[in-house]
Write a protein that holds these residues in place. Structure first.
Motif, PDB file in Angstrom:
ATOM      1  N   THR A  51       0.825  -1.200   0.000  1.00 38.82           N
ATOM      2  CA  THR A  51       0.000   0.000   0.000  1.00 38.82           C
ATOM      3  C   THR A  51       0.863   1.256   0.000  1.00 38.82           C
ATOM      4  O   THR A  51       0.530   2.248  -0.648  1.00 38.82           O
ATOM      5  N   PHE A  52       1.979   1.215   0.712  1.00 39.82           N
ATOM      6  CA  PHE A  52       2.876   2.371   0.728  1.00 39.82           C
ATOM      7  C   PHE A  52       3.396   2.668  -0.671  1.00 39.82           C
ATOM      8  O   PHE A  52       3.412   3.820  -1.114  1.00 39.82           O
ATOM      9  N   ILE A  53       3.825   1.641  -1.382  1.00 39.52           N
ATOM     10  CA  ILE A  53       4.350   1.835  -2.740  1.00 39.52           C
ATOM     11  C   ILE A  53       3.254   2.385  -3.655  1.00 39.52           C
ATOM     12  O   ILE A  53       3.487   3.308  -4.432  1.00 39.52           O
ATOM     13  N   VAL A  54       2.049   1.823  -3.553  1.00 43.83           N
ATOM     14  CA  VAL A  54       0.941   2.303  -4.376  1.00 43.83           C
ATOM     15  C   VAL A  54       0.598   3.752  -4.013  1.00 43.83           C
ATOM     16  O   VAL A  54       0.301   4.570  -4.893  1.00 43.83           O
ATOM     17  N   SER A  55       0.660   4.104  -2.723  1.00 43.37           N
ATOM     18  CA  SER A  55       0.309   5.462  -2.294  1.00 43.37           C
ATOM     19  C   SER A  55       1.289   6.509  -2.814  1.00 43.37           C
ATOM     20  O   SER A  55       0.954   7.697  -2.861  1.00 43.37           O
ATOM     21  N   LEU A  56       2.498   6.098  -3.201  1.00 46.46           N
ATOM     22  CA  LEU A  56       3.446   7.043  -3.773  1.00 46.46           C
ATOM     23  C   LEU A  56       2.997   7.540  -5.143  1.00 46.46           C
ATOM     24  O   LEU A  56       3.358   8.637  -5.566  1.00 46.46           O
ATOM     25  N   PHE A  57       2.204   6.718  -5.847  1.00 45.45           N
ATOM     26  CA  PHE A  57       1.787   7.047  -7.204  1.00 45.45           C
ATOM     27  C   PHE A  57       0.314   7.456  -7.310  1.00 45.45           C
ATOM     28  O   PHE A  57      -0.093   8.004  -8.327  1.00 45.45           O
ATOM     29  N   HIS A  58      -0.483   7.166  -6.285  1.00 44.00           N
ATOM     30  CA  HIS A  58      -1.912   7.485  -6.311  1.00 44.00           C
ATOM     31  C   HIS A  58      -2.290   8.208  -5.017  1.00 44.00           C
ATOM     32  O   HIS A  58      -2.132   7.670  -3.931  1.00 44.00           O
ATOM     33  N   ASP A  59      -2.818   9.409  -5.155  1.00 39.48           N
ATOM     34  CA  ASP A  59      -3.169  10.210  -3.980  1.00 39.48           C
ATOM     35  C   ASP A  59      -4.397   9.690  -3.241  1.00 39.48           C
ATOM     36  O   ASP A  59      -4.601  10.011  -2.073  1.00 39.48           O
ATOM     37  N   ASP A  60      -5.221   8.895  -3.897  1.00 37.51           N
ATOM     38  CA  ASP A  60      -6.446   8.424  -3.260  1.00 37.51           C
ATOM     39  C   ASP A  60      -6.251   7.140  -2.455  1.00 37.51           C
ATOM     40  O   ASP A  60      -7.206   6.608  -1.903  1.00 37.51           O
ATOM     41  N   VAL A  61      -5.028   6.637  -2.368  1.00 42.38           N
ATOM     42  CA  VAL A  61      -4.740   5.421  -1.603  1.00 42.38           C
ATOM     43  C   VAL A  61      -4.047   5.822  -0.303  1.00 42.38           C
ATOM     44  O   VAL A  61      -3.063   6.556  -0.309  1.00 42.38           O
ATOM     45  N   GLY A  62      -4.588   5.333   0.800  1.00 40.48           N
ATOM     46  CA  GLY A  62      -4.001   5.619   2.106  1.00 40.48           C
ATOM     47  C   GLY A  62      -3.519   4.339   2.774  1.00 40.48           C
ATOM     48  O   GLY A  62      -4.106   3.276   2.595  1.00 40.48           O
ATOM     49  N   ILE A  63      -2.454   4.445   3.522  1.00 41.22           N
ATOM     50  CA  ILE A  63      -1.914   3.276   4.221  1.00 41.22           C
ATOM     51  C   ILE A  63      -2.755   2.949   5.440  1.00 41.22           C
ATOM     52  O   ILE A  63      -2.953   1.798   5.778  1.00 41.22           O
ATOM     53  N   TYR A  64      -3.276   3.967   6.067  1.00 42.39           N
ATOM     54  CA  TYR A  64      -3.926   3.830   7.365  1.00 42.39           C
ATOM     55  C   TYR A  64      -5.307   4.454   7.281  1.00 42.39           C
ATOM     56  O   TYR A  64      -5.462   5.553   6.751  1.00 42.39           O
ATOM     57  N   ALA A  65      -6.320   3.759   7.781  1.00 44.92           N
ATOM     58  CA  ALA A  65      -7.677   4.313   7.793  1.00 44.92           C
ATOM     59  C   ALA A  65      -7.769   5.330   8.927  1.00 44.92           C
ATOM     60  O   ALA A  65      -7.704   4.965  10.103  1.00 44.92           O
ATOM     61  N   VAL A  66      -7.884   6.596   8.582  1.00 44.50           N
ATOM     62  CA  VAL A  66      -7.867   7.648   9.587  1.00 44.50           C
ATOM     63  C   VAL A  66      -9.072   7.542  10.509  1.00 44.50           C
ATOM     64  O   VAL A  66      -8.956   7.657  11.729  1.00 44.50           O
ATOM     65  N   ARG A  67     -10.229   7.309   9.944  1.00 45.01           N
ATOM     66  CA  ARG A  67     -11.425   7.125  10.771  1.00 45.01           C
ATOM     67  C   ARG A  67     -11.537   5.637  11.081  1.00 45.01           C
ATOM     68  O   ARG A  67     -11.862   4.833  10.216  1.00 45.01           O
ATOM     69  N   ASN A  68     -11.249   5.267  12.318  1.00 45.52           N
ATOM     70  CA  ASN A  68     -11.255   3.859  12.707  1.00 45.52           C
ATOM     71  C   ASN A  68     -11.828   3.710  14.104  1.00 45.52           C
ATOM     72  O   ASN A  68     -12.249   4.685  14.724  1.00 45.52           O
ATOM     73  N   SER A  69     -11.805   2.476  14.603  1.00 45.92           N
ATOM     74  CA  SER A  69     -12.421   2.209  15.906  1.00 45.92           C
ATOM     75  C   SER A  69     -11.511   2.548  17.078  1.00 45.92           C
ATOM     76  O   SER A  69     -11.885   2.362  18.223  1.00 45.92           O
ATOM     77  N   GLY A  70     -10.314   3.012  16.821  1.00 43.50           N
ATOM     78  CA  GLY A  70      -9.425   3.421  17.904  1.00 43.50           C
ATOM     79  C   GLY A  70      -8.354   2.384  18.200  1.00 43.50           C
ATOM     80  O   GLY A  70      -7.645   1.926  17.307  1.00 43.50           O
ATOM     81  N   GLY A  71      -8.272   2.018  19.471  1.00 38.65           N
ATOM     82  CA  GLY A  71      -7.200   1.140  19.934  1.00 38.65           C
ATOM     83  C   GLY A  71      -7.162  -0.223  19.263  1.00 38.65           C
ATOM     84  O   GLY A  71      -6.090  -0.748  18.980  1.00 38.65           O
ATOM     85  N   TRP A  72      -8.320  -0.800  19.011  1.00 38.51           N
ATOM     86  CA  TRP A  72      -8.320  -2.132  18.392  1.00 38.51           C
ATOM     87  C   TRP A  72      -7.812  -2.086  16.955  1.00 38.51           C
ATOM     88  O   TRP A  72      -7.088  -2.969  16.507  1.00 38.51           O
ATOM     89  N   TYR A  73      -8.177  -1.043  16.213  1.00 44.08           N
ATOM     90  CA  TYR A  73      -7.657  -0.899  14.857  1.00 44.08           C
ATOM     91  C   TYR A  73      -6.143  -0.699  14.908  1.00 44.08           C
ATOM     92  O   TYR A  73      -5.400  -1.310  14.146  1.00 44.08           O
ATOM     93  N   ASP A  74      -5.692   0.149  15.806  1.00 42.73           N
ATOM     94  CA  ASP A  74      -4.253   0.409  15.943  1.00 42.73           C
ATOM     95  C   ASP A  74      -3.499  -0.871  16.292  1.00 42.73           C
ATOM     96  O   ASP A  74      -2.433  -1.151  15.735  1.00 42.73           O
ATOM     97  N   PHE A  75      -4.051  -1.649  17.227  1.00 42.07           N
ATOM     98  CA  PHE A  75      -3.411  -2.902  17.618  1.00 42.07           C
ATOM     99  C   PHE A  75      -3.336  -3.868  16.436  1.00 42.07           C
ATOM    100  O   PHE A  75      -2.300  -4.479  16.184  1.00 42.07           O
ATOM    101  N   GLY A  76      -4.426  -3.998  15.699  1.00 40.66           N
ATOM    102  CA  GLY A  76      -4.434  -4.871  14.530  1.00 40.66           C
ATOM    103  C   GLY A  76      -3.446  -4.418  13.485  1.00 40.66           C
ATOM    104  O   GLY A  76      -2.729  -5.226  12.887  1.00 40.66           O
ATOM    105  N   PHE A  77      -3.385  -3.099  13.246  1.00 35.57           N
ATOM    106  CA  PHE A  77      -2.458  -2.563  12.253  1.00 35.57           C
ATOM    107  C   PHE A  77      -1.011  -2.848  12.652  1.00 35.57           C
ATOM    108  O   PHE A  77      -0.213  -3.329  11.853  1.00 35.57           O
ATOM    109  N   LEU A  78      -0.664  -2.561  13.888  1.00 37.72           N
ATOM    110  CA  LEU A  78       0.715  -2.785  14.340  1.00 37.72           C
ATOM    111  C   LEU A  78       1.066  -4.266  14.359  1.00 37.72           C
ATOM    112  O   LEU A  78       2.185  -4.655  14.028  1.00 37.72           O
ATOM    113  N   PHE A  79       0.113  -5.106  14.751  1.00 39.45           N
ATOM    114  CA  PHE A  79       0.362  -6.545  14.765  1.00 39.45           C
ATOM    115  C   PHE A  79       0.579  -7.065  13.344  1.00 39.45           C
ATOM    116  O   PHE A  79       1.506  -7.827  13.082  1.00 39.45           O
TER     117      PHE A  79
END
Length: 114
Positions: A51-79
């Motif tokens: 996703t990071f590589i794709v986000s370098l070429f496309h502005d509409d692709v994000g690595i991280y969902a900014v609007r999320n459920s909070g701690g559980w999303y963060d934990f899942g992402f880091l894991f």
């Protein structure tokens, strides 16, 4: 086909497969329903390198969902990201290669009396 060519082809196919599943911008950010939680955070963490590589070429692709459920999303992402960036995937091939090289070496003899 040589093994090296086969490996390169398989790696390229895997990268293309993962790139097709890259996380996109959250179109449902305004709604309070179906916000990403642990499982989607885990998936976004696993595909974060692609996703990071794709986000370098496309502005509409994000690595991280900014609007999320909070701690559980963060934990899942880091894991998910830690699984991808750890050496867990390489440890099996290293262990197999190390055991094969040990089998080829002659046994050591002790220099002292038994």
């Amino acid at each position: 086909m040589t093994r090296r060519t086969l490996r390169v082809t398989a790696a390229a196919a895997l990268v293309l497969l993962l790139a097709s599943c890259a996380a996109a911008g959250n179109d449902l950010a305004a709604s309070g329903k179906d916000i990403p939680g642990f499982w989607l955070g885990l998936w976004h963490g696993v595909i974060s390198p692609v996703t990071f590589i794709v986000s370098l070429f496309h502005d509409d692709v994000g690595i991280y969902a900014v609007r999320n459920s909070g701690g559980w999303y963060d934990f899942g992402f880091l894991f998910g990201a830690s699984v991808v960036f750890s050496s867990v995937g390489r440890s099996g091939s290293y262990a197999a290669r190390d055991s094969r090289s040990r089998a080829r070496r002659p046994a050591r003899r002790s220099s002292g009396p038994a």
